[in-house]
Write an enzyme that holds these catalytic residues in place. Structure first.
Site, PDB file in Angstrom:
ATOM      1  N   GLY A   1      36.928  36.474  36.151  1.00 49.21           N
ATOM      2  CA  GLY A   1      36.011  36.104  37.232  1.00 49.21           C
ATOM      3  C   GLY A   1      35.000  37.184  37.500  1.00 49.21           C
ATOM      4  N   ASN A   2      34.266  37.038  38.592  1.00 51.41           N
ATOM      5  CA  ASN A   2      33.260  38.036  38.972  1.00 51.41           C
ATOM      6  C   ASN A   2      33.212  38.169  40.493  1.00 51.41           C
ATOM      7  OD1 ASN A   2      31.039  36.213  40.096  1.00 51.41           O
ATOM      8  ND2 ASN A   2      31.402  35.315  38.086  1.00 51.41           N
ATOM      9  N   ARG A   3      32.421  39.093  40.966  1.00 52.00           N
ATOM     10  CA  ARG A   3      32.426  39.462  42.382  1.00 52.00           C
ATOM     11  C   ARG A   3      31.471  38.665  43.263  1.00 52.00           C
ATOM     12  NH1 ARG A   3      35.398  43.951  42.902  1.00 52.00           N
ATOM     13  NH2 ARG A   3      35.613  45.294  41.071  1.00 52.00           N
TER      14      ARG A   3
END
Ligand code: C5P
Length: 223
Positions: free
Chosen positions: A29-31
């Site tokens: 995932g990412n932020r």
């Protein structure tokens, strides 16, 4: 609905960050928080638009007056965005979409190998939704992308704008204190017509309103 410069228009906004599953409990995932996408949705509602938000893993209250379509992965986002885009006047891709996903999904939790050494994770390319929107666009549709760049920000932004055939590209210089998860943003908005609009650091609503100003100026008048 009714009043505002986006009255009678359908706009689609993608928000948040995709999660690419490895197994039932793990993902890549990412932020991205979804704050910028939700600010775009709120401001578009305030300007009279009918708004569809395709939200990937956003833990924020739904923007009032918008239709929210929750998705998980890039492929799910692609399906929801393309469907909503069919009758859209404008599409703004504010989501952080994973460029790659694991080549294989394991139905059961990945175990440690007997020798304790990690197994490599093979990746495959995800579809580029923004590029696809640019290819399929109707002439009266306005397509907006976001790009987080760390170096040669404007040069990379211009190249990306052309490559993805978007009308506008919101280019963020990603730093330590601005962007993901923060209430503020700063950006340069590049236009396919050669225009450049600098948006100084401020609330994400302010950048959102500037984006809608530039979109509204590019929409064909309604006959
Ligand atoms: O190429 P890059 O990932 O920097 O492009 C960012 C822009 O493209 C964003 O608007 C993002 O939502 C969109 N994008 C996409 N599908 C992908 C990757 C990025 O629509 N697979």
């Amino acid at each position: 609905h009714g009043t505002g410069d986006l009255a009678g228009r359908h706009v689609v906004v993608s928000a948040g960050g995709t999660r690419e599953a490895l197994d039932p409990v793990r993902f890549l995932g990412n932020r991205s928080s979804g704050l910028q996408g939700y600010a775009l949705a709120r401001t578009a509602v305030a300007r009279g638009a009918r708004v569809t938000v395709v939200a990937a893993n956003v833990a924020l209250p739904d923007p009032a007056g918008a239709r929210v379509v929750p998705v998980g992965s890039a492929e799910e986002m692609r399906g929801a965005v393309l469907e909503a885009a069919a009758d859209a006047d404008a599409v703004v891709m504010a989501a952080a979409v994973a460029d790659f996903r694991p080549a294989a999904y394991r139905d059961s939790k990945i175990k440690k190998t007997p020798d304790g050494e990690p197994e490599p994770i093979a990746l495959v390319k995800n579809p580029d939704i923004l590029a696809e929107l640019g290819e399929r666009r109707r002439p009266d549709q306005v397509i907006v992308g976001f790009a987080a760049e760390t170096d040669d920000v404007l040069e990379n932004g211009r190249a990306k704008l052309a490559r993805k055939r978007s009308d506008l590209l919101v280019v963020n210089q990603v730093g330590e204190t601005l962007g993901f998860g923060t209430p503020d943003n700063a950006a340069v908005v590049l236009g396919a017509d050669g225009s450049r609009t600098d948006v100084p650091r401020g609330a994400k609503e302010r950048l959102a309103d500037t984006v809608w100003d530039l979109v509204a100026a590019r929409l064909k008048p309604r006959g």
